[in-house]
Scaffold this active site. Structure first.
Site, mmCIF file in Angstrom:
data_model
loop_
_atom_site.group_PDB
_atom_site.id
_atom_site.type_symbol
_atom_site.label_atom_id
_atom_site.label_comp_id
_atom_site.label_asym_id
_atom_site.label_seq_id
_atom_site.Cartn_x
_atom_site.Cartn_y
_atom_site.Cartn_z
ATOM 1 N N SER A 106 0.809 -1.205 0.000
ATOM 2 C CA SER A 106 0.000 0.000 0.000
ATOM 3 C C SER A 106 0.852 1.269 0.000
ATOM 4 O O SER A 106 1.573 1.557 -0.935
ATOM 5 C CB SER A 106 -0.953 -0.045 1.200
ATOM 6 O OG SER A 106 -1.895 0.988 1.133
ATOM 7 N N ASP A 247 -2.828 6.221 -3.434
ATOM 8 C CA ASP A 247 -1.666 5.587 -2.805
ATOM 9 C C ASP A 247 -1.167 4.444 -3.692
ATOM 10 O O ASP A 247 -1.672 4.229 -4.797
ATOM 11 C CB ASP A 247 -1.992 5.107 -1.386
ATOM 12 C CG ASP A 247 -3.004 3.985 -1.353
ATOM 13 O OD1 ASP A 247 -3.792 3.861 -2.306
ATOM 14 O OD2 ASP A 247 -3.026 3.222 -0.381
ATOM 15 N N ASP A 249 -1.361 1.208 -3.872
ATOM 16 C CA ASP A 249 -2.234 0.155 -4.411
ATOM 17 C C ASP A 249 -3.616 0.685 -4.764
ATOM 18 O O ASP A 249 -4.523 -0.087 -5.064
ATOM 19 C CB ASP A 249 -2.331 -1.029 -3.443
ATOM 20 C CG ASP A 249 -3.080 -0.700 -2.162
ATOM 21 O OD1 ASP A 249 -3.113 0.484 -1.764
ATOM 22 O OD2 ASP A 249 -3.618 -1.625 -1.529
ATOM 23 N N ASP A 251 -6.137 2.030 -3.194
ATOM 24 C CA ASP A 251 -7.373 1.789 -2.452
ATOM 25 C C ASP A 251 -7.773 3.001 -1.616
ATOM 26 O O ASP A 251 -8.783 2.970 -0.925
ATOM 27 C CB ASP A 251 -7.296 0.525 -1.595
ATOM 28 C CG ASP A 251 -6.277 0.614 -0.467
ATOM 29 O OD1 ASP A 251 -5.500 1.590 -0.409
ATOM 30 O OD2 ASP A 251 -6.247 -0.322 0.369
#
Length: 458
Positions: A106, A247, A249, A251
Site C-alpha cells: 500500500s 496511494d 495500491d 485503495d
C-alpha cells in the site's frame, strides 16, 4: 493472538520475516488448505484463486512464490498482473474465485511488501479466518520446504482482467463526462499507473496523469496520497480545477482544490454523505468514520442531521460497523472510502469518480462543497517502536495520556494506538488550543520513545 496478520494483511521488508521465502510459500499452502473444503463441497477439484500485485521491485517474485504454494496446496491460480487492490476484490467476487490475493504494501516504502487476502464476497477476510490460516502456517506449512525461486515457472498475467475492472468503474458512474474539465491525477508510481490511462481516456476532459512511470523503487516516493501537497501544487501550477491523488495500491484517494487546498477523507465523507442524503440513499442518516476522524466532521454532519459513528482504525473495521448498522457510507480520514452499493471494498479510483460525478451534478467546486467543514487543530506524531507492549501497562506513558485527557476534557480528543501495518505508535491529539495540543502530543511521544523507541536501546 495475531503473529503474522495486521489490520491489512501481512506486511514487512521483502525478503525478511514474515516476507521471507519460506513464510510466503507457507502462506500459499495454508490458504489453499483453508479454501479446499469449500471447493470440494461445491464439487470442484480444488479452489480457484486470483492474484494481483503492485509495482514494487519485490512483487513479481513474491507473487510467483505465493502462487507456487497455492498450487502445491491444490489450488488453481490466475494472475491479473499489476492492478489496484480493489480490482482483485471485484474480480474475486464477480468471477466466483474462492479468494483473491494482492501483493502490495500500500502506502509503505518500496522496500516493504505485503499480502492482502479477500474472500469470494470481495471483502477482506474476517479476523478469525486469518487466525485459522496462521494456525495452519505455524503447525504444518512452515515445515514444508519452499522450492528454489529459479525453479518455479512464471505465472502468466491475464490483461483482460484489468480491462474488465476499468469497465466496472465506468459503469459505476454512467453519466460522467469530463469534457471541459481540467484535472490532475497522481498515480503514485503504483498500481493505478497500469489502469488510469485507459480509465481517464474514456471520460474526456483535460486530464494530466502524474507519476505513471514506476521503476520498482519509486512507488509512493514524494508522491501520491502520502504527499497530497504534490498534486495540490500541480493543480495551482497548471490552473486546473481539481486534483486527485492515490496511494501505491490505489485503495485510498485524497483530492485538492484549485486554491492549493488538500481535501482529505473527512471532507470526502462530508460531501458524499450530504449527496446521498439529498438523494434518499443515506440509510439511517448515519456515517461510519474512525477514531482518527476530526471532530469538525462530526459537527458538520450533525448540522445536516447526520450522525457519525466511530469504528477502530482500519477499513475492515469500518465495514464491519457499517454492516452492523446497515450504513450506506463509511471511511477513514486517510482516504479509504466505502460505498457498499458500488463496491465491496475501498477503491481510490472509484472514490475519485464519485467525487467528480458529485461535483458535476452539483455545479459547485470542491471548495464550496466543503466550505463549512471547520476542522479542529490536529497533530499526529509517529514514533518508531521496537515492540508493541500495551501502552496502558507502561506507567510513564499512561500517566501522560491521563494528564492530556484530563486537561483537554470536552475541548479535545486523545487517541494513541499502534499502527496495524508498521512498527509505529501513533499519537493523535485534537484540541481547540493548538499550543496545549502540541505540548501533550510531544509529551506522550517522548514517554513512548523513552520506553519503546528504537533509539532508546532499553
Amino acid at each position: 493472538m495475531r503473529q503474522l496478520f495486521g489490520t491489512d494483511g501481512i506486511r514487512g521488508v521483502a525478503g525478511t520475516a514474515p516476507l521471507d521465502i519460506q513464510t510466503i510459500y507457507a502462506v500459499g499452502l495454508a490458504l489453499a488448505h483453508q479454501l479446499r473444503p469449500g471447493a470440494l463441497q461445491a464439487g470442484m477439484i480444488g479452489p480457484k484463486v486470483i492474484v494481483g500485485r503492485d509495482t514494487r521491485e519485490s512483487s513479481p517474485w513474491i507473487t510467483k512464490l505465493l502462487a507456487a504454494g497455492l498450487r502445491a496446496g491444490g489450488a488453481e491460480v490466475e494472475s491479473a498482473g499489476i492492478v489496484p487492490t480493489p480490482a482483485i476484490a471485484h474480480l474475486a467476487h464477480t468471477h466466483g474465485f474462492h479468494a483473491g490475493v494482492v501483493i502490495s504494501a500500500s502506502h509503505n516504502p518500496w522496500q516493504d511488501n505485503g499480502i492482502k487476502l479477500f474472500g469470494p464476497d470481495g471483502k477482506k477476510l474476517p479476523d478469525q479466518v486469518e487466525l485459522a490460516i496462521e494456525e495452519v502456517i505455524f503447525k504444518h506449512a512452515l515445515g514444508t520446504t519452499a522450492p528454489e525461486l529459479e525453479t518455479i515457472p512464471a505465472i502468466e498475467d491475464q490483461p483482460h482482467y484489468a480491462e474488465e475492472y476499468v469497465a466496472s468503474l465506468l459503469a459505476a458512474v454512467p453519466g460522467l463526462n469530463l469534457t471541459g474539465q481540467s484535472i490532475v491525477v497522481d498515480c503514485a508510481n503504483g498500481a493505478a499507473a497500469a489502469v488510469a490511462p485507459q480509465l481517464f481516456s474514456a471520460l474526456g476532459g483535460d486530464v494530466v496523469l502524474l507519476n505513471v512511470a514506476p521503476d520498482g523503487r519509486n512507488i509512493n516516493e514524494h508522491c501520491g496520497a502520502l504527499h497530497p501537497k504534490t498534486v495540490a501544487a500541480e493543480v495551482v501550477r497548471r490552473g486546473a480545477q481539481l486534483g486527485i491523488t492515490l496511494d501505491g495500491d490505489a485503495d485510498r484517494c485524497l483530492a485538492a482544490g484549485a486554491s492549493d487546498n488538500v481535501v482529505n477523507g473527512d471532507a470526502i465523507l462530508l460531501m458524499a454523505a450530504r449527496d446521498l442524503q439529498a438523494r434518499g440513499l443515506l440509510t439511517g442518516n448515519l456515517v461510519v468514520a474512525t477514531t482518527m476522524s476530526n471532530m469538525g466532521l462530526e459537527a458538520a454532519l450533525k448540522r445536516s442531521g447526520i450522525a457519525m459513528l466511530r469504528a477502530q482504525v482500519g477499513d475492515r473495521y469500518v465495514l464491519e460497523m457499517m454492516q452492523q448498522r446497515h450504513a450506506a457510507l463509511g471511511g477513514e480520514q486517510s482516504g479509504h472510502i466505502l460505498f457498499p452499493h458500488l463496491a465491496t471494498t475501498g477503491d481510490g479510483l472509484l472514490t475519485a469518480l464519485v467525487v467528480l460525478d458529485l461535483i458535476a451534478r452539483s455545479g459547485k467546486t470542491i471548495e464550496e462543497l466543503t466550505a463549512d467543514l471547520k476542522v479542529f487543530p490536529q497533530v499526529i506524531v509517529n514514533v518508531k517502536v521496537r515492540e508493541k507492549r500495551p501502552l496502558e501497562e507502561i506507567p510513564s506513558v499512561a500517566e501522560r495520556i491521563r494528564m492530556a485527557e484530563t486537561e483537554l476534557a470536552d475541548s479535545g480528543r486523545v487517541v494513541i494506538r499502534y499502527s496495524g501495518t508498521e512498527a509505529l505508535a501513533r499519537v493523535m491529539i485534537e484540541a481547540e488550543d493548538e499550543g496545549r495540543m502540541r505540548f501533550h502530543a510531544e509529551s506522550i511521544a517522548e514517554a513512548i520513545r523513552g520506553e519503546l523507541g528504537v533509539e532508546s536501546g532499553r
